[in-house]
Enzyme design. Structure first.
Site, PDB file in Angstrom:
ATOM      1  N   LYS A 146      10.470 -14.538 -24.416  1.00  0.00           N
ATOM      2  CA  LYS A 146       9.450 -15.581 -24.607  1.00  0.00           C
ATOM      3  C   LYS A 146       9.557 -16.235 -25.982  1.00  0.00           C
ATOM      4  O   LYS A 146       9.518 -17.451 -26.098  1.00  0.00           O
ATOM      5  CB  LYS A 146       8.031 -14.983 -24.468  1.00  0.00           C
ATOM      6  CG  LYS A 146       7.737 -14.391 -23.113  1.00  0.00           C
ATOM      7  CD  LYS A 146       6.291 -13.913 -23.034  1.00  0.00           C
ATOM      8  CE  LYS A 146       5.969 -12.795 -24.012  1.00  0.00           C
ATOM      9  NZ  LYS A 146       6.425 -11.466 -23.590  1.00  0.00           N
ATOM     10  N   ARG A 173      -3.495 -12.547 -21.578  1.00  0.00           N
ATOM     11  CA  ARG A 173      -2.933 -11.322 -21.021  1.00  0.00           C
ATOM     12  C   ARG A 173      -3.919 -10.559 -20.164  1.00  0.00           C
ATOM     13  O   ARG A 173      -3.555  -9.533 -19.595  1.00  0.00           O
ATOM     14  CB  ARG A 173      -2.538 -10.381 -22.162  1.00  0.00           C
ATOM     15  CG  ARG A 173      -1.271 -10.740 -22.855  1.00  0.00           C
ATOM     16  CD  ARG A 173      -1.230  -9.886 -24.115  1.00  0.00           C
ATOM     17  NE  ARG A 173      -0.009  -9.170 -24.219  1.00  0.00           N
ATOM     18  CZ  ARG A 173       0.983  -9.506 -25.065  1.00  0.00           C
ATOM     19  NH1 ARG A 173       0.865 -10.551 -25.840  1.00  0.00           N
ATOM     20  NH2 ARG A 173       2.051  -8.786 -25.108  1.00  0.00           N
ATOM     21  N   ARG A 187      16.675  -4.543 -30.113  1.00  0.00           N
ATOM     22  CA  ARG A 187      15.791  -5.190 -31.079  1.00  0.00           C
ATOM     23  C   ARG A 187      15.174  -4.168 -32.034  1.00  0.00           C
ATOM     24  O   ARG A 187      15.010  -4.440 -33.229  1.00  0.00           O
ATOM     25  CB  ARG A 187      14.673  -5.936 -30.330  1.00  0.00           C
ATOM     26  CG  ARG A 187      13.704  -6.642 -31.256  1.00  0.00           C
ATOM     27  CD  ARG A 187      12.732  -7.525 -30.497  1.00  0.00           C
ATOM     28  NE  ARG A 187      11.659  -6.767 -29.873  1.00  0.00           N
ATOM     29  CZ  ARG A 187      10.736  -7.301 -29.063  1.00  0.00           C
ATOM     30  NH1 ARG A 187      10.791  -8.589 -28.768  1.00  0.00           N
ATOM     31  NH2 ARG A 187       9.794  -6.560 -28.542  1.00  0.00           N
ATOM     32  N   ARG A 191      10.427  -3.251 -35.387  1.00  0.00           N
ATOM     33  CA  ARG A 191       9.007  -3.462 -35.091  1.00  0.00           C
ATOM     34  C   ARG A 191       8.337  -2.132 -34.795  1.00  0.00           C
ATOM     35  O   ARG A 191       8.842  -1.331 -34.029  1.00  0.00           O
ATOM     36  CB  ARG A 191       8.870  -4.385 -33.866  1.00  0.00           C
ATOM     37  CG  ARG A 191       8.554  -5.805 -34.236  1.00  0.00           C
ATOM     38  CD  ARG A 191       8.576  -6.712 -33.031  1.00  0.00           C
ATOM     39  NE  ARG A 191       7.570  -6.375 -32.028  1.00  0.00           N
ATOM     40  CZ  ARG A 191       7.235  -7.180 -31.039  1.00  0.00           C
ATOM     41  NH1 ARG A 191       7.828  -8.377 -30.929  1.00  0.00           N
ATOM     42  NH2 ARG A 191       6.348  -6.825 -30.151  1.00  0.00           N
ATOM     43  N   ARG A 199       3.193  -0.812 -23.105  1.00  0.00           N
ATOM     44  CA  ARG A 199       3.120  -2.274 -23.038  1.00  0.00           C
ATOM     45  C   ARG A 199       3.619  -2.786 -21.698  1.00  0.00           C
ATOM     46  O   ARG A 199       3.035  -3.699 -21.103  1.00  0.00           O
ATOM     47  CB  ARG A 199       3.923  -2.891 -24.194  1.00  0.00           C
ATOM     48  CG  ARG A 199       3.185  -2.775 -25.538  1.00  0.00           C
ATOM     49  CD  ARG A 199       4.136  -2.716 -26.727  1.00  0.00           C
ATOM     50  NE  ARG A 199       4.953  -3.886 -26.831  1.00  0.00           N
ATOM     51  CZ  ARG A 199       6.179  -3.904 -27.370  1.00  0.00           C
ATOM     52  NH1 ARG A 199       6.707  -2.787 -27.854  1.00  0.00           N
ATOM     53  NH2 ARG A 199       6.852  -5.024 -27.431  1.00  0.00           N
TER      54      ARG A 199
HETATM   55  N1  LIG Z   1      -3.372 -11.864 -25.854  1.00  0.00           N
HETATM   56  C1  LIG Z   1      -3.409 -10.659 -26.444  1.00  0.00           C
HETATM   57  N2  LIG Z   1      -4.444  -9.821 -26.185  1.00  0.00           N
HETATM   58  C2  LIG Z   1      -4.504  -8.637 -26.753  1.00  0.00           C
HETATM   59  N3  LIG Z   1      -3.570  -8.157 -27.591  1.00  0.00           N
HETATM   60  C3  LIG Z   1      -2.536  -8.943 -27.882  1.00  0.00           C
HETATM   61  C4  LIG Z   1      -2.397 -10.241 -27.333  1.00  0.00           C
HETATM   62  N4  LIG Z   1      -1.261 -10.805 -27.812  1.00  0.00           N
HETATM   63  C5  LIG Z   1      -0.696  -9.883 -28.613  1.00  0.00           C
HETATM   64  N5  LIG Z   1      -1.456  -8.766 -28.655  1.00  0.00           N
HETATM   65  C6  LIG Z   1      -1.147  -7.525 -29.400  1.00  0.00           C
HETATM   66  O1  LIG Z   1       0.041  -7.717 -30.154  1.00  0.00           O
HETATM   67  C7  LIG Z   1       1.104  -6.861 -29.677  1.00  0.00           C
HETATM   68  C8  LIG Z   1       2.448  -7.566 -29.812  1.00  0.00           C
HETATM   69  O2  LIG Z   1       2.432  -8.739 -29.032  1.00  0.00           O
HETATM   70  P1  LIG Z   1       3.791  -9.545 -28.750  1.00  0.00           P
HETATM   71  O3  LIG Z   1       3.443 -10.658 -27.845  1.00  0.00           O
HETATM   72  O4  LIG Z   1       4.491  -9.835 -30.000  1.00  0.00           O
HETATM   73  O5  LIG Z   1       4.675  -8.470 -28.066  1.00  0.00           O
HETATM   74  P2  LIG Z   1       5.121  -8.209 -26.604  1.00  0.00           P
HETATM   75  O6  LIG Z   1       4.734  -9.258 -25.645  1.00  0.00           O
HETATM   76  O7  LIG Z   1       4.659  -6.817 -26.304  1.00  0.00           O
HETATM   77  O8  LIG Z   1       6.678  -8.201 -26.764  1.00  0.00           O
HETATM   78  P3  LIG Z   1       7.709  -9.417 -26.986  1.00  0.00           P
HETATM   79  O9  LIG Z   1       7.683  -9.758 -28.432  1.00  0.00           O
HETATM   80  O10 LIG Z   1       8.986  -8.802 -26.552  1.00  0.00           O
HETATM   81  O11 LIG Z   1       7.321 -10.581 -26.148  1.00  0.00           O
HETATM   82  C9  LIG Z   1       0.677  -6.486 -28.253  1.00  0.00           C
HETATM   83  O12 LIG Z   1       1.248  -5.290 -27.785  1.00  0.00           O
HETATM   84  C10 LIG Z   1      -0.846  -6.387 -28.435  1.00  0.00           C
HETATM   85  O13 LIG Z   1      -1.229  -5.189 -29.061  1.00  0.00           O
HETATM   86 MG   LIG Z   2       7.329 -12.004 -28.527  1.00  0.00          MG
END
Ligand SMILES: Nc1ncnc2c1ncn2[C@@H]1O[C@H](COP(=O)(O)OP(=O)(O)OP(=O)(O)O)[C@@H](O)[C@H]1O
Ligand SMILES: [Mg+2]
Length: 195
Positions: free
Chosen positions: A15, A90, A129, A135, A146
């Site tokens: 993404k 989410r 990664r 991370r 996750r």
């Molecule tokens: N919309 C959201 N609602 C609640 N927590 C969130 C939200 N977006 C991010 N987070 C928090 O931030 C963390 C990291 O989010 P991020 O989107 O970077 O990672 P990811 O989707 O798990 O992985 P990637 O970076 O591979 O897409 C999540 O695991 C969560 O704890």
């Molecule tokens: Mg991301």
């Protein structure tokens, strides 16, 4: 023509990579909730302190915290041509909150990108990664959590957007350049190419 977009897909589906390419192409900000949280954790802000323990355990940050952050961000004045949300919504509550936020702003979504990649590929990508970026939530335990939350809570949200005929489905297992080409072709076909 506006590009008000969401990108949805499991952890490691690419993404963030695609969000940057699309943001540059359409001249819109890529708004990643994960990136905003990480910047706040690095800067040791109040928001960062509230989010940190959840993130490191692979849990979602509470909806109220995330939603108020997104509400403020999409109201900024760099979103007149559109925006690309990565990592939000989410949960069902976040979907409903976003609908209300965008309705208040008079800025409804134009399309929702669904990136799909099978689990073996995701786990391999994130292992790689973890070695490069370090991370704190790319540990095997946090990743399992996750991916489980994604499958249970987030993937079903696509049904809502499908009912509104907003979804563009893309195979995220190809190279970044191939995914980008597929995305642009699909978005231009859906939204019109002469932007
Ligand atoms: N919309 C959201 N609602 C609640 N927590 C969130 C939200 N977006 C991010 N987070 C928090 O931030 C963390 C990291 O989010 P991020 O989107 O970077 O990672 P990811 O989707 O798990 O992985 P990637 O970076 O591979 O897409 C999540 O695991 C969560 O704890
Ligand atoms: Mg991301």
């Amino acid at each position: 023509m506006t590009h008000r977009l969401l990108i949805m897909g499991p952890q490691g589906s690419g993404k963030g990579t695609q969000a940057k390419l699309l943001a540059d192409r359409y001249g819109i900000p890529a708004i990643s909730t994960g990136d905003i949280f990480r910047a706040n954790i690095a800067g040791d802000t109040e928001l960062g302190r509230r989010a940190k323990t959840y993130i490191e355990a692979g849990e979602l940050v509470p909806d109220e915290v995330t939603t108020s952050m997104v509400r403020d961000r999409v109201a900024e004045d760099d979103t007149t041509e559109g925006f690309l949300l990565d990592g939000y919504p989410r949960t069902r509550a976040q979907v409903d909150a976003l609908e209300a936020i965008l309705q208040d702003l008079g800025k409804p979504l134009d399309a929702v990108i669904a990136l799909s990649v099978n689990r073996n590929v995701l786990v391999e990508r994130i292992k790689r990664r973890a070695g490069i970026e370090g991370r704190s939530d790319d540990t095997p335990e946090a990743l399992d959590r996750r991916l489980a939350i994604y499958a249970q809570e987030t993937a079903p949200l696509l049904d809502f957007y499908r009912e509104h005929d907003l979804v563009v489905d893309i195979d995220g297992s190809q190279t970044p350049q191939e995914v980008d080409a597929a995305l642009v072709a699909a978005l231009d076909a859906k939204l019109g190419a002469d932007a």
